[in-house]
Scaffold this active site. Structure first.
Site, PDB file in Angstrom:
ATOM      1  N   ARG A 144       1.697  17.559 -22.788  1.00  0.00           N
ATOM      2  CA  ARG A 144       2.136  18.910 -22.420  1.00  0.00           C
ATOM      3  C   ARG A 144       2.068  19.129 -20.912  1.00  0.00           C
ATOM      4  NH1 ARG A 144      -2.794  23.265 -23.831  1.00  0.00           N
ATOM      5  NH2 ARG A 144      -4.380  22.214 -22.569  1.00  0.00           N
ATOM      6  N   GLN A 152     -10.818  23.456 -21.117  1.00  0.00           N
ATOM      7  CA  GLN A 152     -12.277  23.485 -21.187  1.00  0.00           C
ATOM      8  C   GLN A 152     -12.887  22.146 -20.757  1.00  0.00           C
ATOM      9  OE1 GLN A 152     -10.166  24.765 -23.413  1.00  0.00           O
ATOM     10  NE2 GLN A 152     -11.073  26.414 -24.649  1.00  0.00           N
ATOM     11  N   HIS A 172       1.316  29.010 -19.378  1.00  0.00           N
ATOM     12  CA  HIS A 172       2.075  28.248 -20.372  1.00  0.00           C
ATOM     13  C   HIS A 172       3.536  28.047 -19.984  1.00  0.00           C
ATOM     14  CE1 HIS A 172      -1.434  28.840 -22.841  1.00  0.00           C
ATOM     15  NE2 HIS A 172      -1.309  30.149 -22.816  1.00  0.00           N
TER      16      HIS A 172
HETATM   17  O1  LIG Z   1      -6.511  23.896 -23.085  1.00  0.00           O
HETATM   18  C1  LIG Z   1      -6.383  24.777 -23.943  1.00  0.00           C
HETATM   19  N1  LIG Z   1      -7.483  25.420 -24.398  1.00  0.00           N
HETATM   20  C2  LIG Z   1      -7.423  26.403 -25.348  1.00  0.00           C
HETATM   21  O2  LIG Z   1      -8.456  26.958 -25.720  1.00  0.00           O
HETATM   22  C3  LIG Z   1      -6.123  26.740 -25.844  1.00  0.00           C
HETATM   23  N2  LIG Z   1      -5.678  27.631 -26.791  1.00  0.00           N
HETATM   24  N3  LIG Z   1      -4.357  27.521 -26.860  1.00  0.00           N
HETATM   25  N4  LIG Z   1      -3.934  26.541 -26.010  1.00  0.00           N
HETATM   26  C4  LIG Z   1      -5.021  26.049 -25.359  1.00  0.00           C
HETATM   27  N5  LIG Z   1      -5.150  25.075 -24.410  1.00  0.00           N
END
Ligand SMILES: O=c1[nH]c(=O)c2nn[nH]c2[nH]1
Length: 295
Positions: A176, A228, A256
């Site tokens: 992504r 995270q 996004h």
């Molecule tokens: O990296 C991400 N962490 C998330 O907590 C999350 N939730 N939707 N997309 C995401 N991408």
């Protein structure tokens, strides 16, 4: 009623300072926006309309310009400490000074392959900031930060294995786009005095360079499982690189980019591995925060 808390001062004090090297003719510029708020025995100015305790915010603004003339304005950690310490020492009834400095980018131009002696460009909205809190009898607390550093990677990011239930529509993804605006803060151990801050100001520039380099390097190189996971590794690396830093905070929006399904148009393939055209989203956006401390 009672006055539970109070602080006041001047915000949005824009300061520019130039250094002219007579020998080389090279000029160097700094531009910053300063906020200085004071606390102390100032209650009566709120509760009794007694202004005898008020150092006017106009005087605070004047003081910032005078201190910028009289002292170095770099590193921002030092200049913020100089400002805060001044108010504690000058006014016996002022006991705490909160100074925020936002420094803006003026990056020296390269012209004809050479650094230009007096021309600069604003290469991004990224800022280098400090929050300096000087408390009489306690010391100088400094939090340094990078904000507004806007990054994107076109692959090398994943997000799968998350909770799937009756509320879930998000597909799992192994490749992504990842984009965010870095807000990274590193908090220093408390400095007992201004002299302790002045003792080695190079440490502040070194820490900023390390934090910025680590952030960009981990962002680029880690094929992350999530925002995270990569932010934790960034913070862990900063703590390892800068011993005098006690904790690191990251706050990262997930900006996004959505695939645009075009198969309705003559079967045009633009999803999954065929995706090339995306719709950048202004919102809603993920917002991922963490504080990483020494174990
Ligand atoms: O990296 C991400 N962490 C998330 O907590 C999350 N939730 N939707 N997309 C995401 N991408």
């Amino acid at each position: 009623s009672k006055l539970a808390a109070a602080r006041y001062g001047k915000d949005n004090v824009r300061v520019y300072k130039v250094h002219r090297d007579e020998k080389t003719g090279v000029q160097t510029v700094v531009e910053m926006t300063v906020c200085c708020l004071l606390e102390g025995e100032i209650d009566v100015s709120y509760t009794k309309a007694d202004n005898s305790v008020v150092v006017a915010t106009d005087s605070i603004k004047n003081t910032i310009f005078i201190l910028a003339k009289q002292h170095p304005v770099t590193t921002p950690e030092l200049f913020g400490s100089i400002i805060g310490n001044h108010f504690i020492e000058k006014y016996s009834h002022i006991h705490v000074a909160h100074v925020k400095i936002i420094t803006h980018r003026w990056t020296r131009m390269t012209v004809d392959g050479k650094p230009h002696p007096h021309s600069f460009l604003r290469d991004g909205a990224e800022t280098r900031n400090v929050q300096v809190d000087v408390t009489e009898g306690k010391g100088i607390e400094i939090a340094s930060s990078i904000q507004g550093l806007h990054v994107l990677k076109s692959t090398g990011s994943q997000f799968w294995g998350f909770v799937r239930d009756e509320y879930t529509t998000l597909p799992e993804v192994w490749d992504r786009i990842l984009s965010t605006e870095v807000d990274a803060t590193w908090k220093w151990k408390t400095f007992p005095t201004l002299a302790a801050v002045q003792a080695d100001t190079a440490r502040f520039d070194n820490a900023w360079s390390a934090a910025r380099e680590i952030t960009l390097s981990f962002f680029a190189k880690e094929n992350s499982a999530s925002v995270q996971a990569v932010m934790y590794n960034m913070a862990d690396a900063i703590l390892a690189a800068v011993p005098e830093v006690e904790s690191v905070d990251y706050s990262l929006p997930n900006k996004h980019y959505f695939e645009v399904d075009l198969k309705w148009h003559k079967g045009l393939k633009n999803t999954g591995k065929d995706a090339e055209v995306y719709a950048p989203q202004s919102g809603p956006n993920g917002l991922i925060k963490c504080t990483v401390a020494r174990s």
